[in-house]
Design a protein around this motif. Structure first.
Motif: not given
Length: 406
Positions: A97-115
């Motif tokens: 669960d922890d890695f299942g959250m952390g990995m996608p969020v880190c990837w999306l921070l790079e791809k979607l300019n998350i504020g």
């Protein structure tokens, strides 16, 4: 500590143009290899698993460092060590669960300019109470569960993310992600509960991570889809200010808690009572609520007045106050061409943010209209790393970082 992870994005799950959302060009072609910085992912896990609203003690702020730094094998691709693969099923589920959250969020921070990024449950509860939608209480499990995260990018576009993680098999990940037809299941059902106005609606994503084991048959991989929404919780144009309030409070409250300002955090996340969705009552119940709020604000004010007792440090030229903890690792870990025997973790809030928060009452009005320093969160959430460690910045108002020590 770089590891390679195979990422696939099912571009066919996006609606066909000109329907929205459009497939993001930043997602690139599929499949692709993503170089994962493990300390950055662990920073994200520590941040994301700290609740936006809580009056208790959270172990997620530091424990992941000691536990998960030794979970990743030394191979070039992302895999678990055999020792961690032998954990009991309950512990393996927590890790997934922890890695299942952390990995996608880190990837999306790079791809979607998350504020900013907030817990889906807190987000819905906070808005629903303001618009009188008490019947829209979200479930903790199943199809009525809110998505894991709601995010707003630096352009004001909103995104939805549901995350899944497993160590069972890639096939089990497919089951977790679910199907849209004949009835929505899995992450497909859980991430479709919030819809934003046209022009503000971004990506609706479900991400599944399979974590392989050293010497196992399958490599670790992450798969991302965008299934269609159904039966949503609708945020209208007139309620976008409430959406801004909810995500700003969620981020500020979580950041304050990590930096050691627990009383200010609870006053920020639930300004009208014990819960984020508390509203004015009647009679003696309202008197009790007001007394509770007055005491909560008094404790928050005392805590902020004594902010000088917190550790003062600098990051990227900005000054912060918060917590600094050195953790001796159970055993040394290889960091590139050297070994680290301990780590230093810091969490801090910007001085100007703390100063303004002290001067302003923690009222129930939209927080972005009351406290100008909240806008210092807006430039975005950024992860950086080097040979010495990694850092997470949210604008100039919050920083979390990790440094390795020999």
């Amino acid at each position: 500590m770089q590891r390679s992870l195979n990422v696939t994005v099912d571009d066919k799950s996006w609606p066909k143009p000109p329907a929205l959302p459009a497939y993001p060009s930043s997602f690139g072609s599929s499949p692709q290899n993503w170089d994962v910085n493990i300390p950055s992912v662990l920073l994200a896990i520590g941040y994301l698993t700290t609740p936006s609203h809580s009056s208790g003690v959270s172990l997620s702020e530091f424990w992941a460092w000691v536990r998960y730094l030794h979970a990743i094998s030394s191979s070039g691709s992302l895999r678990l060590t055999k020792a961690f693969n032998e954990l009991d099923p309950h512990q393996k589920t927590i890790l997934s669960d922890d890695f299942g959250m952390g990995m996608p969020v880190c990837w999306l921070l790079e791809k979607l300019n998350i504020g900013l990024l907030a817990d889906g449950r807190y987000f819905v509860d906070r808005i629903a109470s303001k618009v009188g939608a008490t019947a829209l209480k979200s479930k903790k499990r199943g199809p009525g569960k809110t998505p894991d995260f709601v995010a707003r990018d630096i352009y004001g576009v909103w995104h939805i993310l549901e995350c899944k993680g497993t160590q069972t098999s890639p096939e089990y990940r497919r089951i977790q992600l679910g199907n849209a037809l004949p009835h929505p299941t899995g992450a497909v059902a859980q991430k479709q509960t919030i819809v934003f106005p046209r022009g503000h609606t971004g990506q609706r994503l479900a991400a599944g991570l399979y974590i392989g084991v050293d010497g196992g048959a399958y490599d670790s991989s992450m798969h991302i889809i965008d299934p269609p929404p159904d039966d949503p919780f609708v945020v209208s144009d007139r309620n976008l200010a409430l959406a801004d309030d909810a995500i700003s409070r969620a981020v500020a409250a979580r950041s304050l808690r990590l930096a050691g300002f627990a009383q200010a955090s609870t006053a920020m996340s639930a300004p009208m009572g014990a819960r984020p969705d508390t509203e004015p009552l009647k009679g003696k119940a309202e008197e009790a609520r007001r007394e509770f709020v007055d005491e909560k604000r008094r404790q928050a004010a005392e805590e902020l007045e004594a902010r000088g007792d917190r550790t003062l440090f600098q990051s990227n030229g900005e000054k912060y106050r918060g917590r600094k903890v050195q953790i001796d690792l159970p055993s040394s870990i290889s960091i590139g061409h050297r070994y680290a025997s301990s780590i230093v973790v810091r969490y801090g809030m910007g001085l100007s943010f703390l100063d303004e928060l002290r001067r302003k009452p923690l009222v129930d009005n939209p927080i972005q209209e009351e406290i100008a320093a909240v806008r210092e969160l807006q430039p975005g959430t950024k992860l950086d790393s080097d040979k010495r460690g990694a850092s997470l910045h949210i604008g100039k108002s919050f920083v979390a970082d990790i440094q390795f020590r020999s």
